[in-house]
Design a protein around this motif. Structure first.
Motif, PDB file in Angstrom:
ATOM      1  N   VAL A  17       8.560  -8.399  -0.503  1.00 10.79           N
ATOM      2  CA  VAL A  17       9.600  -7.426  -0.838  1.00 10.79           C
ATOM      3  C   VAL A  17       9.149  -6.692  -2.092  1.00 10.79           C
ATOM      4  O   VAL A  17       8.777  -7.329  -3.092  1.00 10.79           O
ATOM      5  N   CYS A  18       9.162  -5.363  -2.035  1.00 12.16           N
ATOM      6  CA  CYS A  18       8.690  -4.548  -3.148  1.00 12.16           C
ATOM      7  C   CYS A  18       9.754  -3.572  -3.602  1.00 12.16           C
ATOM      8  O   CYS A  18      10.617  -3.157  -2.815  1.00 12.16           O
ATOM      9  N   GLU A  19       9.669  -3.192  -4.861  1.00 11.17           N
ATOM     10  CA  GLU A  19      10.497  -2.125  -5.403  1.00 11.17           C
ATOM     11  C   GLU A  19       9.646  -1.355  -6.408  1.00 11.17           C
ATOM     12  O   GLU A  19       9.052  -1.957  -7.315  1.00 11.17           O
ATOM     13  N   ASN A  20       9.564  -0.043  -6.210  1.00 13.54           N
ATOM     14  CA  ASN A  20       8.719   0.791  -7.073  1.00 13.54           C
ATOM     15  C   ASN A  20       7.291   0.256  -7.136  1.00 13.54           C
ATOM     16  O   ASN A  20       6.677   0.187  -8.201  1.00 13.54           O
ATOM     17  N   LYS A  21       6.795  -0.169  -5.976  1.00  8.56           N
ATOM     18  CA  LYS A  21       5.418  -0.648  -5.825  1.00  8.56           C
ATOM     19  C   LYS A  21       5.130  -1.924  -6.614  1.00  8.56           C
ATOM     20  O   LYS A  21       3.975  -2.220  -6.942  1.00  8.56           O
ATOM     21  N   LYS A  22       6.159  -2.694  -6.883  1.00  4.82           N
ATOM     22  CA  LYS A  22       5.988  -4.001  -7.512  1.00  4.82           C
ATOM     23  C   LYS A  22       6.546  -5.072  -6.584  1.00  4.82           C
ATOM     24  O   LYS A  22       7.633  -4.915  -6.024  1.00  4.82           O
ATOM     25  N   ILE A  23       5.776  -6.154  -6.405  1.00  4.98           N
ATOM     26  CA  ILE A  23       6.211  -7.236  -5.528  1.00  4.98           C
ATOM     27  C   ILE A  23       7.265  -8.076  -6.241  1.00  4.98           C
ATOM     28  O   ILE A  23       7.019  -8.630  -7.317  1.00  4.98           O
ATOM     29  N   ASP A 417      -5.130  -7.972  -7.560  1.00  6.09           N
ATOM     30  CA  ASP A 417      -4.077  -8.817  -8.113  1.00  6.09           C
ATOM     31  C   ASP A 417      -2.976  -9.084  -7.101  1.00  6.09           C
ATOM     32  O   ASP A 417      -1.941  -9.659  -7.431  1.00  6.09           O
ATOM     33  N   LYS A 418      -3.197  -8.668  -5.844  1.00  8.81           N
ATOM     34  CA  LYS A 418      -2.225  -8.903  -4.773  1.00  8.81           C
ATOM     35  C   LYS A 418      -2.747 -10.003  -3.850  1.00  8.81           C
ATOM     36  O   LYS A 418      -3.828  -9.868  -3.263  1.00  8.81           O
ATOM     37  N   GLN A 419      -2.011 -11.096  -3.731  1.00 13.93           N
ATOM     38  CA  GLN A 419      -2.442 -12.191  -2.865  1.00 13.93           C
ATOM     39  C   GLN A 419      -2.280 -11.838  -1.389  1.00 13.93           C
ATOM     40  O   GLN A 419      -3.021 -12.314  -0.544  1.00 13.93           O
ATOM     41  N   GLU A 420      -1.325 -11.012  -1.072  1.00 15.40           N
ATOM     42  CA  GLU A 420      -1.064 -10.632   0.318  1.00 15.40           C
ATOM     43  C   GLU A 420      -1.243  -9.129   0.464  1.00 15.40           C
ATOM     44  O   GLU A 420      -0.300  -8.360   0.593  1.00 15.40           O
ATOM     45  N   GLU A 421      -2.515  -8.692   0.444  1.00 20.46           N
ATOM     46  CA  GLU A 421      -2.799  -7.252   0.459  1.00 20.46           C
ATOM     47  C   GLU A 421      -2.264  -6.562   1.706  1.00 20.46           C
ATOM     48  O   GLU A 421      -1.763  -5.435   1.631  1.00 20.46           O
ATOM     49  N   ALA A 422      -2.384  -7.221   2.873  1.00 19.66           N
ATOM     50  CA  ALA A 422      -1.967  -6.565   4.112  1.00 19.66           C
ATOM     51  C   ALA A 422      -0.459  -6.356   4.145  1.00 19.66           C
ATOM     52  O   ALA A 422       0.024  -5.271   4.492  1.00 19.66           O
TER      53      ALA A 422
END
Length: 445
Positions: A17-23, A417-422
């Motif tokens: 779940v993201c908001e303003n491109k932040k997980i 820095d993203k563990q779940e890039e997909a």
């Protein structure tokens, strides 16, 4: 507005779940849908996958009821068949399915035959190859109305549709797709009697549907494209190097080119991704660890992991590339271009015949296989990259491999820095989709 990204992977299903491109939140569950079959088969239960995906979404919606958009991605080569009501009438034949490598007409493999008659570069596991095998062996269900990827099926269900709408990134993953025309190759499909009517319609709009609660569902995109988008955060001048079980490089260009060494893949209405894939990747290092473990067991009778000892040996390296090093070509699983290719070790001497040299040579061989693909891209006028973004556990767990990639490619290196890039990339696609293409009215089937 919050956006949710869903990734239907082969072994796990992940959502963020993201908001303003932040997980803000994430969830990963095992994909335990594998079905029994022949040794060359790899099939999964699509209804089980749908159930796992829906449960994951319900969990995240429980904490984030204000999610307004959902983006979907997943393995883009595998296919399943749906009936006229949009219900599965077959298993999901995954990208790991090996029927395309089985002999065809006693001469060559089916993947090689289809590549030869079509001019497309196809491998086993590509949906078109799987479909061809099923057609030739009478395995296409009689009530099949359309084929699609698992991502298309999940997105279709979320949007409460009866038919899938396919993005070019998934269509190219299936194969027999003319990317510059945005359509499947009707001539080859009809000549090979593969039933053109079973191939899905191309989506003309990123927005696939809107739920009764007002949540926008966007068309599914290929996992390679989603991973690139997620790893780069939309940057256009980065090279992404992914090393997991397999490995690959991906680089973006707005210009269309063709290479013998790389695949040209559509990239989300933005241009093209040039992708070079090695079949083994991190598996090569795992095989070396297995060899050391077997030696330890042979000598001591004890089963011990060798990874910590291998990392300790790397700590003692004086240089990344000693002059007297052996050369390992880690084609343990063949290559995309030649399934029969095998691994080799050369330049062995009495001085470098040691575990430490083997560790270094294996890592260098893994990197060099990818670098030759990037080198081909550069030689043909490909765009220069400013830096390298690394992803995948093969890099995350091995800092020495990261150093080798940076040194061999001669560019600054950072880990994503993203563990779940997909999954993150799918969320970004849904977040930005309306900026790429104007929304049109969406009609339910």
């Amino acid at each position: 507005m919050k956006t949710l990204g869903l990734d239907i992977g082969t072994t796990t299903i992940s959502a963020v779940v993201c908001e303003n491109k932040k997980i803000l939140d994430s969830l990963t569950v095992d994909n335990d849908s594998l079905l029994p079959g022949e040794t060359w088969e790899d099939r999964q239960d699509p209804k089980r996958i749908l159930n796992l995906a829906m449960r994951s979404l319900q969990t995240l919606f429980g904490a984030h009821s204000d999610v307004g958009r959902i983006g979907v991605t997943g393995q883009m080569h595998g296919i399943l068949y749906l009936d006229q009501k949009g219900e599965p009438v077959s298993p999901l034949f995954t990208w790991r399915d090996g029927r395309g490598n089985l002999p065809f007409q006693g001469k060559t493999s089916l993947a090689e035959h289809l590549s030869g008659v079509s001019g497309f570069r196809l491998s086993t596991g590509y949906g078109a190859v799987t479909h061809a095998y099923n057609v030739y062996h009478g395995l296409v269900p009689k009530n099949a109305a359309v084929l699609c990827t698992i991502g298309d099926y999940i997105a279709m269900k979320l949007a409460d549709r009866n038919t899938p709408q396919m993005d070019a990134s998934n269509a190219a993953g299936i194969g027999l797709f003319q990317a510059q025309c945005n359509e499947f190759d009707r001539k080859t499909i009809e000549n090979e009697q593969l039933h053109f009517s079973l191939f899905p319609a191309m989506a003309s709009n990123p927005l696939l549907g809107i739920t009764p609660k007002g949540v926008e569902i966007y068309r599914a995109i290929g996992d390679n494209q989603a991973s690139f988008l997620g790893a780069t955060d939309g940057e256009a001048d980065a090279l992404v190097v992914n090393i997991g079980t397999g490995s690959q490089i991906s680089v973006f260009s707005p210009e269309y080119m063709e290479f013998a060494e790389l695949e040209t893949r559509p990239y989300l209405d933005r241009g093209w991704l040039y992708v070079g894939a090695a079949l083994c990747g991190g598996m090569s290092f795992a095989l070396l660890e297995k060899f050391f473990r077997q030696v330890v067991f042979m000598v001591t009778g004890e089963e011990k992991s060798a990874y910590s000892a291998m990392l300790k040996a790397m700590d003692e390296w004086g240089t990344l590339f000693p002059k007297n090093r052996p050369t390992i070509t880690p084609l343990f699983c063949g290559s995309r271009r030649d399934a029969s290719a095998t691994a080799s070790i050369t330049h062995l001497t009495s001085e470098n015949f040691s575990p430490s040299f083997f560790i270094q040579a294996m890592l260098e061989g893994m990197c060099h296989e990818l670098y030759t693909m990037y080198e081909a891209y550069q030689k043909k006028g490909g765009r220069s990259v400013s830096h390298i973004i690394g992803s995948g556990n093969g890099l995350r767990k091995n800092p020495y491999l990261c150093q080798m990639v940076s040194a061999l490619f001669n560019a600054p290196f950072v880990l994503s820095d993203k563990q779940e890039e997909a999954a993150y990339g799918a969320a970004l696609y849904a977040y930005d989709a309306e900026k790429i293409k104007e929304k049109s009215s969406v009609k339910r089937d």
